[in-house]
Design a protein around this motif. Structure first.
Motif, PDB file in Angstrom:
ATOM      1  N   ARG A  38     -16.856   6.996   4.687  1.00  0.00           N
ATOM      2  CA  ARG A  38     -16.069   5.916   5.259  1.00  0.00           C
ATOM      3  C   ARG A  38     -14.917   5.573   4.336  1.00  0.00           C
ATOM      4  N   TRP A  39     -13.734   5.410   4.921  1.00  0.00           N
ATOM      5  CA  TRP A  39     -12.576   4.927   4.174  1.00  0.00           C
ATOM      6  C   TRP A  39     -12.658   3.409   4.083  1.00  0.00           C
ATOM      7  N   PHE A  40     -12.311   2.853   2.939  1.00  0.00           N
ATOM      8  CA  PHE A  40     -12.234   1.416   2.746  1.00  0.00           C
ATOM      9  C   PHE A  40     -10.763   1.073   2.581  1.00  0.00           C
ATOM     10  N   ALA A  41     -10.205   0.357   3.526  1.00  0.00           N
ATOM     11  CA  ALA A  41      -8.791  -0.012   3.482  1.00  0.00           C
ATOM     12  C   ALA A  41      -8.675  -1.468   3.059  1.00  0.00           C
ATOM     13  N   ILE A  42      -7.887  -1.710   2.040  1.00  0.00           N
ATOM     14  CA  ILE A  42      -7.678  -3.059   1.518  1.00  0.00           C
ATOM     15  C   ILE A  42      -6.187  -3.357   1.595  1.00  0.00           C
ATOM     16  N   LYS A  43      -5.837  -4.413   2.311  1.00  0.00           N
ATOM     17  CA  LYS A  43      -4.441  -4.864   2.370  1.00  0.00           C
ATOM     18  C   LYS A  43      -4.342  -6.144   1.546  1.00  0.00           C
ATOM     19  N   PHE A  44      -3.214  -6.313   0.861  1.00  0.00           N
ATOM     20  CA  PHE A  44      -2.982  -7.525   0.079  1.00  0.00           C
ATOM     21  C   PHE A  44      -1.497  -7.844   0.122  1.00  0.00           C
ATOM     22  N   PRO A  45      -1.116  -9.077  -0.255  1.00  0.00           N
ATOM     23  CA  PRO A  45       0.311  -9.419  -0.251  1.00  0.00           C
ATOM     24  C   PRO A  45       1.078  -8.454  -1.152  1.00  0.00           C
ATOM     25  N   PRO A  46       2.279  -8.036  -0.762  1.00  0.00           N
ATOM     26  CA  PRO A  46       3.042  -7.085  -1.568  1.00  0.00           C
ATOM     27  C   PRO A  46       3.180  -7.535  -3.027  1.00  0.00           C
ATOM     28  N   GLN A  47       3.007  -6.574  -3.924  1.00  0.00           N
ATOM     29  CA  GLN A  47       3.071  -6.808  -5.373  1.00  0.00           C
ATOM     30  C   GLN A  47       4.027  -5.798  -6.000  1.00  0.00           C
ATOM     31  N   ARG A  48       4.925  -6.267  -6.851  1.00  0.00           N
ATOM     32  CA  ARG A  48       5.747  -5.341  -7.645  1.00  0.00           C
ATOM     33  C   ARG A  48       4.955  -5.012  -8.897  1.00  0.00           C
ATOM     34  N   THR A  49       4.757  -3.720  -9.117  1.00  0.00           N
ATOM     35  CA  THR A  49       3.968  -3.326 -10.280  1.00  0.00           C
ATOM     36  C   THR A  49       4.313  -1.918 -10.724  1.00  0.00           C
ATOM     37  N   ARG A  50       3.964  -1.614 -11.935  1.00  0.00           N
ATOM     38  CA  ARG A  50       4.121  -0.275 -12.481  1.00  0.00           C
ATOM     39  C   ARG A  50       2.737   0.373 -12.639  1.00  0.00           C
ATOM     40  N   TYR A  51       1.704  -0.460 -12.799  1.00  0.00           N
ATOM     41  CA  TYR A  51       0.334   0.036 -13.005  1.00  0.00           C
ATOM     42  C   TYR A  51      -0.634  -0.738 -12.124  1.00  0.00           C
TER      43      TYR A  51
END
Length: 172
Positions: A38-51
């Protein structure tokens, strides 16, 4: 479908602009199902990140923390270039890109080794995973050594360690 033996149960996502931190938590502690294939899909508010770090805090009963594939989903920003200049194959979310793929410059490191040659860390971002029937389409994925110390810490970066706008994660 059955249940998997072992595998991540509780994960925390954190993001940072610098490899040494500080890392900021993204969302709650996520509890993954132990259902097989099973795939687990997690959505979250957009984040600017490098890591992006995935901290695996607990495991289902079993001996390993194994994952077949991880996708980090870029959120396109109008008027800004993508971290990558080509569309990744088989994106999970329509209109998005998996920017963790090694073929697009993605990289991953871990704080625990695998003791199995056929389950190396690079399999997490090779674009190959188990299909919905559980038949391996390529690689086995990645697995820790037996009974790893926790948290298991996976750190993802993108093409040239560039800053990306991310808004989701998928784990197989």
């Amino acid at each position: 479908l059955g249940e998997r033996r072992g595998g991540p149960k509780e994960i925390v996502l954190v993001a940072a602009m610098d490899a040494s931190g500080p890392f900021k938590k993204i969302g709650p502690t996520y509890v993954l199902s132990n259902e097989l294939y099973r795939w687990f899909a997690i959505k979250f508010p957009p984040q600017r990140t490098r890591y992006l770090r995935i901290l695996i805090n607990s495991l289902y009963p079993g001996r390993w923390a194994g994952i077949s594939e991880v996708q980090v989903i870029e959120e396109p920003v109008p008027g800004e270039p993508s971290v990558v200049d080509i569309r990744a194959p088989e994106d999970l979310f329509i209109g998005s890109r998996n920017i963790a793929l090694a073929m697009l410059g993605g990289r991953v490191t871990a704080n625990v080794p695998s003791d199995r040659d056929d389950w190396p860390l690079t399999n997490l971002i090779d674009g190959l995973s188990s299909d919905t029937r559980g038949v391996l389409t390529s690689s086995y994925g990645w697995s820790t050594k037996e009974n790893p110390e926790r948290p298991v810490d996976l750190v993802f970066s993108f093409a040239g360690e560039r800053v990306a706008m991310i808004a989701g994660l998928s784990i197989d």
